[in-house]
Design a protein around this motif. Structure first.
Motif, mmCIF file in Angstrom:
data_model
loop_
_atom_site.group_PDB
_atom_site.id
_atom_site.type_symbol
_atom_site.label_atom_id
_atom_site.label_comp_id
_atom_site.label_asym_id
_atom_site.label_seq_id
_atom_site.Cartn_x
_atom_site.Cartn_y
_atom_site.Cartn_z
ATOM 1 N N PRO A 105 64.744 -47.616 23.038
ATOM 2 C CA PRO A 105 65.858 -47.637 23.988
ATOM 3 C C PRO A 105 65.348 -48.044 25.373
ATOM 4 O O PRO A 105 64.323 -47.523 25.834
ATOM 5 C CB PRO A 105 66.354 -46.194 24.006
ATOM 6 N N ALA A 106 66.053 -48.965 26.017
ATOM 7 C CA ALA A 106 65.600 -49.460 27.317
ATOM 8 C C ALA A 106 66.775 -50.006 28.116
ATOM 9 O O ALA A 106 67.824 -50.327 27.559
ATOM 10 C CB ALA A 106 64.553 -50.556 27.120
ATOM 11 N N THR A 107 66.546 -50.115 29.425
ATOM 12 C CA THR A 107 67.511 -50.789 30.297
ATOM 13 C C THR A 107 66.780 -51.786 31.171
ATOM 14 O O THR A 107 65.630 -51.583 31.557
ATOM 15 C CB THR A 107 68.285 -49.819 31.218
ATOM 16 N N LEU A 135 71.609 -54.351 31.447
ATOM 17 C CA LEU A 135 71.610 -54.605 30.017
ATOM 18 C C LEU A 135 70.929 -53.413 29.351
ATOM 19 O O LEU A 135 69.757 -53.140 29.611
ATOM 20 C CB LEU A 135 70.846 -55.892 29.698
ATOM 21 N N CYS A 136 71.695 -52.679 28.550
ATOM 22 C CA CYS A 136 71.159 -51.558 27.776
ATOM 23 C C CYS A 136 70.753 -52.091 26.411
ATOM 24 O O CYS A 136 71.585 -52.660 25.705
ATOM 25 C CB CYS A 136 72.200 -50.456 27.621
ATOM 26 N N VAL A 137 69.507 -51.906 26.058
ATOM 27 C CA VAL A 137 68.934 -52.453 24.834
ATOM 28 C C VAL A 137 68.671 -51.305 23.854
ATOM 29 O O VAL A 137 68.001 -50.334 24.209
ATOM 30 C CB VAL A 137 67.620 -53.196 25.158
ATOM 31 N N VAL A 139 70.524 -49.021 22.923
ATOM 32 C CA VAL A 139 71.085 -47.771 23.440
ATOM 33 C C VAL A 139 72.472 -48.071 23.993
ATOM 34 O O VAL A 139 72.738 -49.174 24.476
ATOM 35 C CB VAL A 139 70.138 -47.158 24.510
ATOM 36 N N ARG A 140 73.359 -47.085 23.931
ATOM 37 C CA ARG A 140 74.744 -47.293 24.371
ATOM 38 C C ARG A 140 75.017 -46.882 25.807
ATOM 39 O O ARG A 140 76.059 -47.205 26.357
ATOM 40 C CB ARG A 140 75.694 -46.470 23.471
ATOM 41 N N ASP A 141 74.101 -46.135 26.419
ATOM 42 C CA ASP A 141 74.405 -45.563 27.732
ATOM 43 C C ASP A 141 73.286 -45.846 28.725
ATOM 44 O O ASP A 141 72.163 -46.172 28.356
ATOM 45 C CB ASP A 141 74.630 -44.062 27.606
ATOM 46 N N LEU A 142 73.617 -45.703 29.993
ATOM 47 C CA LEU A 142 72.682 -45.976 31.083
ATOM 48 C C LEU A 142 71.569 -44.942 31.193
ATOM 49 O O LEU A 142 70.549 -45.197 31.824
ATOM 50 C CB LEU A 142 73.449 -46.038 32.406
ATOM 51 N N PRO A 147 71.033 -43.620 21.216
ATOM 52 C CA PRO A 147 70.416 -44.766 20.540
ATOM 53 C C PRO A 147 71.461 -45.587 19.784
ATOM 54 O O PRO A 147 72.470 -45.065 19.308
ATOM 55 C CB PRO A 147 69.425 -44.130 19.562
ATOM 56 N N ALA A 148 71.194 -46.892 19.675
ATOM 57 C CA ALA A 148 72.125 -47.791 18.996
ATOM 58 C C ALA A 148 71.352 -48.962 18.401
ATOM 59 O O ALA A 148 70.204 -49.213 18.776
ATOM 60 C CB ALA A 148 73.168 -48.303 19.991
ATOM 61 N N THR A 149 71.995 -49.658 17.505
ATOM 62 C CA THR A 149 71.410 -50.875 16.962
ATOM 63 C C THR A 149 71.955 -52.103 17.679
ATOM 64 O O THR A 149 71.652 -53.222 17.296
ATOM 65 C CB THR A 149 71.710 -50.989 15.450
ATOM 66 N N ASP A 150 72.756 -51.874 18.711
ATOM 67 C CA ASP A 150 73.295 -52.981 19.488
ATOM 68 C C ASP A 150 72.941 -52.803 20.957
ATOM 69 O O ASP A 150 72.186 -51.907 21.324
ATOM 70 C CB ASP A 150 74.805 -53.126 19.262
ATOM 71 N N HIS A 151 73.496 -53.655 21.800
ATOM 72 C CA HIS A 151 73.142 -53.745 23.213
ATOM 73 C C HIS A 151 74.433 -53.808 24.023
ATOM 74 O O HIS A 151 75.432 -54.360 23.559
ATOM 75 C CB HIS A 151 72.290 -54.985 23.460
ATOM 76 N N THR A 152 74.410 -53.264 25.234
ATOM 77 C CA THR A 152 75.611 -53.200 26.068
ATOM 78 C C THR A 152 75.313 -53.744 27.463
ATOM 79 O O THR A 152 74.278 -53.420 28.046
ATOM 80 C CB THR A 152 76.123 -51.746 26.182
#
Length: 185
Positions: A105-107, A135-137, A139-142, A147-152
């Motif tokens: 998880p990263a931003t 860009l959240c990589v 992970v869904r939140d700032l 954790p997520a398998t996508d990016h926001t």
């Protein structure tokens, strides 16, 4: 320094699509004083080593009870998992950071001088406070908690200029997909 308010405008499994939207947003921003901040939750030596090589002056602190941190001069490998933060870096470090972070998880947060005038919603040129794109990589939140398998992709604005977020989304052919929330830093 006050916090910005952020609103998500894109969620995608395709990291390159997220980066394209960021680039389009940066294309309408005042990029004077452009710099980038990074944050990652790192659980393995395989991820930590290349991140520390890329960001040798990064600050870090242990997540959990060990209490280790860069300010104490501790060795990060002895305190995994850690939260690592690099501030005020060159935009050229974005792709190497994304390559190094892997599935952690990263931003990535782009910080610049301001947003353009938004006459359709009654707003003049926005100043530096609240002018960010994140860009959240993986992970869904700032705050790197979901954790997520996508990016926001999030746009940041001043709270009193909340109308700017949907306007910015529309400038890149999108709309907001979540609530406006106070950003962590």
């Amino acid at each position: 320094m006050s916090n910005s308010y952020a609103q998500p405008i894109l969620r995608t499994a395709d990291l390159s699509e997220g980066l394209r939207i960021v680039e389009r947003l940066l294309g309408i921003a005042d990029l004077r004083d452009l710099e980038v901040d990074f944050e990652a939750r790192v659980s393995s030596a395989e991820i930590l080593a290349p991140l520390l090589e890329l960001l040798p002056h990064a600050r870090w602190f242990a997540e959990g009870d060990t209490g280790g941190s860069s300010t104490k001069g501790d060795e990060p490998l002895a305190h995994l998992p850690v939260r690592l933060r690099g501030l005020a870096l060159s935009p050229e470090t974005v792709q190497p950071f994304l390559d190094a972070v892997g599935d952690s998880p990263a931003t990535v947060r782009w910080d610049f001088m301001g947003w353009p005038e938004a006459p359709e919603v009654g707003l003049g040129v926005g100043g530096a406070r609240g002018a960010f794109v994140t860009l959240c990589v993986n992970v869904r939140d700032l705050e790197l908690e979901v954790p997520a398998t996508d990016h926001t992709v999030f746009v940041h604005v001043k709270q009193v200029e909340a109308e700017r977020a949907p306007w910015l989304a529309a400038q890149v052919g999108l709309s907001v997909i979540g609530d406006l929330e106070m950003a962590p830093y």
